[in-house]
Design a protein around this motif. Structure first.
Motif, short mmCIF file in Angstrom:
data_model
loop_
_atom_site.label_atom_id
_atom_site.label_comp_id
_atom_site.label_asym_id
_atom_site.label_seq_id
_atom_site.Cartn_x
_atom_site.Cartn_y
_atom_site.Cartn_z
N ILE A 12 51.96 47.35 22.91
CA ILE A 12 52.74 48.80 22.95
C ILE A 12 53.47 48.51 23.81
CG2 ILE A 12 52.81 51.78 23.28
CD1 ILE A 12 50.76 51.94 21.47
N LEU A 13 53.61 48.63 25.29
CA LEU A 13 54.10 48.35 27.00
C LEU A 13 55.19 47.57 26.48
CD1 LEU A 13 54.31 49.29 29.31
CD2 LEU A 13 52.65 47.35 30.03
N ILE A 14 54.32 46.31 25.70
CA ILE A 14 55.57 45.28 25.90
C ILE A 14 56.51 45.37 25.15
CG2 ILE A 14 55.62 42.71 24.82
CD1 ILE A 14 54.09 43.22 27.71
N LEU A 15 55.74 45.83 23.99
CA LEU A 15 57.47 46.23 22.53
C LEU A 15 58.02 48.00 23.67
CD1 LEU A 15 57.79 46.59 19.98
CD2 LEU A 15 56.52 48.55 19.28
N VAL A 16 57.81 48.42 24.27
CA VAL A 16 58.86 49.01 24.80
C VAL A 16 59.64 48.73 25.95
CG1 VAL A 16 58.76 51.11 26.56
CG2 VAL A 16 57.26 51.36 24.08
N TRP A 17 58.92 47.57 26.49
CA TRP A 17 59.97 47.00 27.56
C TRP A 17 60.92 46.45 26.93
CZ3 TRP A 17 61.46 47.95 32.40
CH2 TRP A 17 59.84 48.09 33.28
N LEU A 18 60.50 45.27 25.69
CA LEU A 18 61.51 44.47 24.58
C LEU A 18 63.11 45.23 24.41
CD1 LEU A 18 58.45 41.75 23.63
CD2 LEU A 18 60.35 41.41 24.91
N THR A 19 61.80 46.43 23.79
CA THR A 19 62.77 47.67 22.98
C THR A 19 64.07 48.00 24.45
OG1 THR A 19 61.36 48.20 21.90
CG2 THR A 19 63.29 49.33 22.25
N LEU A 20 63.84 48.48 25.30
CA LEU A 20 64.67 48.58 26.80
C LEU A 20 65.33 47.57 26.49
CD1 LEU A 20 61.97 50.61 29.02
CD2 LEU A 20 64.70 51.35 27.54
#
Length: 53
Positions: A12-20
């Motif tokens: 989830i953390l990686i997905l949020v950072w990639l989205t940002l």
């Protein structure tokens, strides 16, 4: 006291950072569609003058 499994939170953390990162690159790469011309700038030469000295 049991510990939480970090595996789903890591994804989830990686997905949020990639989205940002993707959103920021999209926003920063956008350009103005109509740049101001010399005629437009000279017509509004007092546009940025403030009422106080």
């Amino acid at each position: 006291m049991p510990q939480l499994n970090p595996a789903p939170w890591f994804y989830i953390l990686i997905l949020v950072w990639l989205t940002l990162i993707l959103l920021l690159t999209k926003v920063l790469s956008s350009k103005m569609h109509a740049l101001p011309t010399k005629q437009l700038l000279s017509a509004h030469s007092n546009f940025w003058l403030w009422p106080w000295p």
